[in-house]
Design a protein around this motif. Sequence first.
Motif, PDB file in Angstrom:
ATOM      1  N   ASN A  68      41.480  30.339  45.799  1.00 36.64           N
ATOM      2  CA  ASN A  68      42.336  29.752  44.762  1.00 36.64           C
ATOM      3  C   ASN A  68      41.836  30.103  43.367  1.00 36.64           C
ATOM      4  O   ASN A  68      42.619  30.414  42.476  1.00 36.64           O
ATOM      5  N   GLU A  69      40.531  30.038  43.173  1.00 33.04           N
ATOM      6  CA  GLU A  69      39.945  30.391  41.880  1.00 33.04           C
ATOM      7  C   GLU A  69      40.203  31.866  41.561  1.00 33.04           C
ATOM      8  O   GLU A  69      40.555  32.225  40.436  1.00 33.04           O
ATOM      9  N   PHE A  70      40.053  32.731  42.559  1.00 35.53           N
ATOM     10  CA  PHE A  70      40.310  34.158  42.386  1.00 35.53           C
ATOM     11  C   PHE A  70      41.762  34.395  41.984  1.00 35.53           C
ATOM     12  O   PHE A  70      42.050  35.174  41.059  1.00 35.53           O
ATOM     13  N   GLU A  71      42.697  33.736  42.654  1.00 39.18           N
ATOM     14  CA  GLU A  71      44.119  33.896  42.351  1.00 39.18           C
ATOM     15  C   GLU A  71      44.440  33.422  40.941  1.00 39.18           C
ATOM     16  O   GLU A  71      45.188  34.061  40.202  1.00 39.18           O
ATOM     17  N   ARG A  72      43.855  32.303  40.531  1.00 40.60           N
ATOM     18  CA  ARG A  72      44.092  31.767  39.196  1.00 40.60           C
ATOM     19  C   ARG A  72      43.575  32.732  38.122  1.00 40.60           C
ATOM     20  O   ARG A  72      44.234  32.994  37.122  1.00 40.60           O
ATOM     21  N   GLU A  73      42.378  33.281  38.322  1.00 37.89           N
ATOM     22  CA  GLU A  73      41.817  34.222  37.350  1.00 37.89           C
ATOM     23  C   GLU A  73      42.616  35.525  37.313  1.00 37.89           C
ATOM     24  O   GLU A  73      42.808  36.114  36.252  1.00 37.89           O
ATOM     25  N   GLN A  74      43.109  35.962  38.459  1.00 36.12           N
ATOM     26  CA  GLN A  74      43.911  37.174  38.512  1.00 36.12           C
ATOM     27  C   GLN A  74      45.237  36.981  37.777  1.00 36.12           C
ATOM     28  O   GLN A  74      45.690  37.862  37.035  1.00 36.12           O
ATOM     29  N   THR A  75      45.855  35.822  37.930  1.00 35.50           N
ATOM     30  CA  THR A  75      47.097  35.513  37.216  1.00 35.50           C
ATOM     31  C   THR A  75      46.849  35.473  35.710  1.00 35.50           C
ATOM     32  O   THR A  75      47.644  35.981  34.920  1.00 35.50           O
ATOM     33  N   SER A  76      45.740  34.893  35.315  1.00 33.97           N
ATOM     34  CA  SER A  76      45.378  34.828  33.905  1.00 33.97           C
ATOM     35  C   SER A  76      45.191  36.228  33.323  1.00 33.97           C
ATOM     36  O   SER A  76      45.656  36.523  32.212  1.00 33.97           O
ATOM     37  N   GLU A  77      44.518  37.106  34.053  1.00 24.51           N
ATOM     38  CA  GLU A  77      44.310  38.477  33.586  1.00 24.51           C
ATOM     39  C   GLU A  77      45.632  39.217  33.457  1.00 24.51           C
ATOM     40  O   GLU A  77      45.857  39.944  32.480  1.00 24.51           O
ATOM     41  N   ARG A  78      46.517  39.046  34.424  1.00 26.79           N
ATOM     42  CA  ARG A  78      47.819  39.713  34.369  1.00 26.79           C
ATOM     43  C   ARG A  78      48.634  39.231  33.166  1.00 26.79           C
ATOM     44  O   ARG A  78      49.257  40.024  32.458  1.00 26.79           O
ATOM     45  N   THR A  79      48.635  37.928  32.947  1.00 24.88           N
ATOM     46  CA  THR A  79      49.373  37.369  31.821  1.00 24.88           C
ATOM     47  C   THR A  79      48.829  37.893  30.508  1.00 24.88           C
ATOM     48  O   THR A  79      49.581  38.288  29.613  1.00 24.88           O
TER      49      THR A  79
END
Length: 188
Positions: free
Chosen positions: A14-25
């Motif tokens: 979940n933490e990985f997914e959240r950080e990946q979404t943040s980077e994409r945004t």
Amino acid sequence: AQGKCFVTIMGALNEFEREQTSERTRLVLMVRGERGLWHAGPILGYDRPPEKKGHLIPNPEEAAVVNAAFDTYTECGSILKTCELLNAKGYHTKEYVTYTGRPRRGRPFVYTSMQNLLTNLAYIGKREINKRLMHRPQDKLPEMQRYKVVAGVWEPIVPLEKFNRVQALLRQNLEHKRNEVRPTRHIY
């Protein structure tokens, strides 16, 4: 033990997914900014057309208020005095309707709103990228986080000469702690 391991792995995913979404945004906002598109909120002097996201259309009535603010500051040299004079004329900040349909009323100008108006590069058709990092040493920042100014996709509503004159006056008033418009009076 299996349940504990499962919870730990799910938390890490979940933490990985959240950080990946943040980077994409962050990357998408950077690319839009470099293309000169506007992705901030409403701005006095411009309207945002719903069919062209990221573009601004000059609003003639509000553009007159913006130019009046620049002219008034050039004459009096004080942000607070500029606020008083514009508020006395009945001018106010941007009125708009949010995406959810809630109306936002215009408010009287205060020091912060006037300072933001007078220093906003959008009025000369420019777009700032990574403005919050502009005071850090740029050579030590990664390329993606460096402060940049790019041309916007909208037309300017304030002439460049007027904008530069106001910026020079703001710098003089800040550095010398005095108003450059009024003559200096020495009492000996």
